[in-house]
Enzyme design. Structure first.
Site, PDB file in Angstrom:
ATOM      1  N   CYS A  90       6.247  -0.276   7.255  1.00  0.00           N
ATOM      2  CA  CYS A  90       5.811   0.913   6.520  1.00  0.00           C
ATOM      3  C   CYS A  90       6.980   1.415   5.681  1.00  0.00           C
ATOM      4  CB  CYS A  90       5.367   1.982   7.524  1.00  0.00           C
ATOM      5  SG  CYS A  90       4.796   3.505   6.772  1.00  0.00           S
ATOM      6  N   LEU A  91       6.698   1.759   4.433  1.00  0.00           N
ATOM      7  CA  LEU A  91       7.756   2.251   3.551  1.00  0.00           C
ATOM      8  C   LEU A  91       8.407   3.521   4.099  1.00  0.00           C
ATOM      9  CD1 LEU A  91       6.080   1.648   0.068  1.00  0.00           C
ATOM     10  CD2 LEU A  91       7.826   0.259   1.186  1.00  0.00           C
ATOM     11  N   HIS A  99      -4.328   0.695   7.575  1.00  0.00           N
ATOM     12  CA  HIS A  99      -2.992   1.294   7.687  1.00  0.00           C
ATOM     13  C   HIS A  99      -2.899   2.521   6.764  1.00  0.00           C
ATOM     14  CE1 HIS A  99       1.541   0.957   8.070  1.00  0.00           C
ATOM     15  NE2 HIS A  99       1.433   1.697   6.980  1.00  0.00           N
ATOM     16  N   GLU A 100      -3.354   2.356   5.516  1.00  0.00           N
ATOM     17  CA  GLU A 100      -3.266   3.460   4.551  1.00  0.00           C
ATOM     18  C   GLU A 100      -4.221   4.605   4.915  1.00  0.00           C
ATOM     19  OE1 GLU A 100      -0.715   3.542   2.736  1.00  0.00           O
ATOM     20  OE2 GLU A 100      -0.238   1.443   3.078  1.00  0.00           O
ATOM     21  N   GLY A 140       0.839  -1.183   0.000  1.00  0.00           N
ATOM     22  CA  GLY A 140       0.000   0.000   0.000  1.00  0.00           C
ATOM     23  C   GLY A 140       0.878   1.238   0.000  1.00  0.00           C
ATOM     24  N   HIS A 189      -2.738   6.818   7.467  1.00  0.00           N
ATOM     25  CA  HIS A 189      -1.779   7.779   6.897  1.00  0.00           C
ATOM     26  C   HIS A 189      -2.467   9.086   6.493  1.00  0.00           C
ATOM     27  CE1 HIS A 189       2.222   6.121   6.591  1.00  0.00           C
ATOM     28  NE2 HIS A 189       1.774   4.985   6.098  1.00  0.00           N
ATOM     29  N   GLN A 249       3.110   9.845   1.770  1.00  0.00           N
ATOM     30  CA  GLN A 249       4.386   9.122   1.683  1.00  0.00           C
ATOM     31  C   GLN A 249       5.199   9.518   0.458  1.00  0.00           C
ATOM     32  OE1 GLN A 249       2.407   5.120   2.457  1.00  0.00           O
ATOM     33  NE2 GLN A 249       4.381   4.898   3.492  1.00  0.00           N
TER      34      GLN A 249
END
Length: 161
Positions: free
Chosen positions: A90-91, A132-133, A46, A136, A51
């Site tokens: 997480c990226l 999760h997304e 995702g 963000h 991000q």
């Protein structure tokens, strides 16, 4: 298509409330395509707009080859049920993993790239990835929900289950 640079913590944009998308045009479509390419390049499941440095309510989720990429524009959580505990990364936090408790089921309302509203129900890992997304987009980072940080060995053990 273009691969964007991933914004990493402690960048302020990661903890900001994002703005709703108002314009659904070719530029938005290109952005979604770029987000997909970026997510794939960095081996994510995702990616949210903050991000890549954009404070807009846009995210994508793609957990496997069987489900088409889910584009989440202005998403709202309508309902959650149950509970699941599992590993997350997480990226924007390279190499950091932790156990996070999330609902086992989620129902959301969002818009697609053309602005059309849809609802979606998800369970298990897909529910986890979507939530999760969406977090963000509200400036909420997974690290605020970690119950226990995991090292590489613990993570490999969990993935084998």
């Amino acid at each position: 298509m273009a691969v964007k640079k991933i914004v990493t913590y402690p960048a302020e944009i990661l903890e900001e409330e994002c703005e709703p998308v108002q314009v659904f045009d070719k530029k938005l479509g290109k952005l979604l395509n770029d987000m997909y390419d970026t997510m794939v390049e960095f081996d994510g499941v995702g990616l949210a707009a903050p991000q890549i440095g954009l404070a807009k309510k846009i995210a994508i989720v793609d957990i496997d080859d069987e489900i088409e990429t889910i584009e989440l524009i202005n998403p709202e959580v309508l309902e959650t049920k149950g509970e699941q505990t599992g590993p997350e990364g997480c990226l924007s936090f390279p190499g950091l993993y932790g156990e996070v408790i999330r609902p086992g089921y989620v129902k959301i309302k969002a818009q697609d790239r053309k602005g059309k509203f849809y609802t979606l129900e998800a369970e298990d890992f897909l529910a986890r990835a979507i939530l999760h997304e969406i977090d963000h987009l509200h400036g909420v980072l997974f690290t605020s929900k970690v119950t226990k940080y995991l090292n590489e060995d613990e993570l490999e053990g969990l993935e084998a289950e």
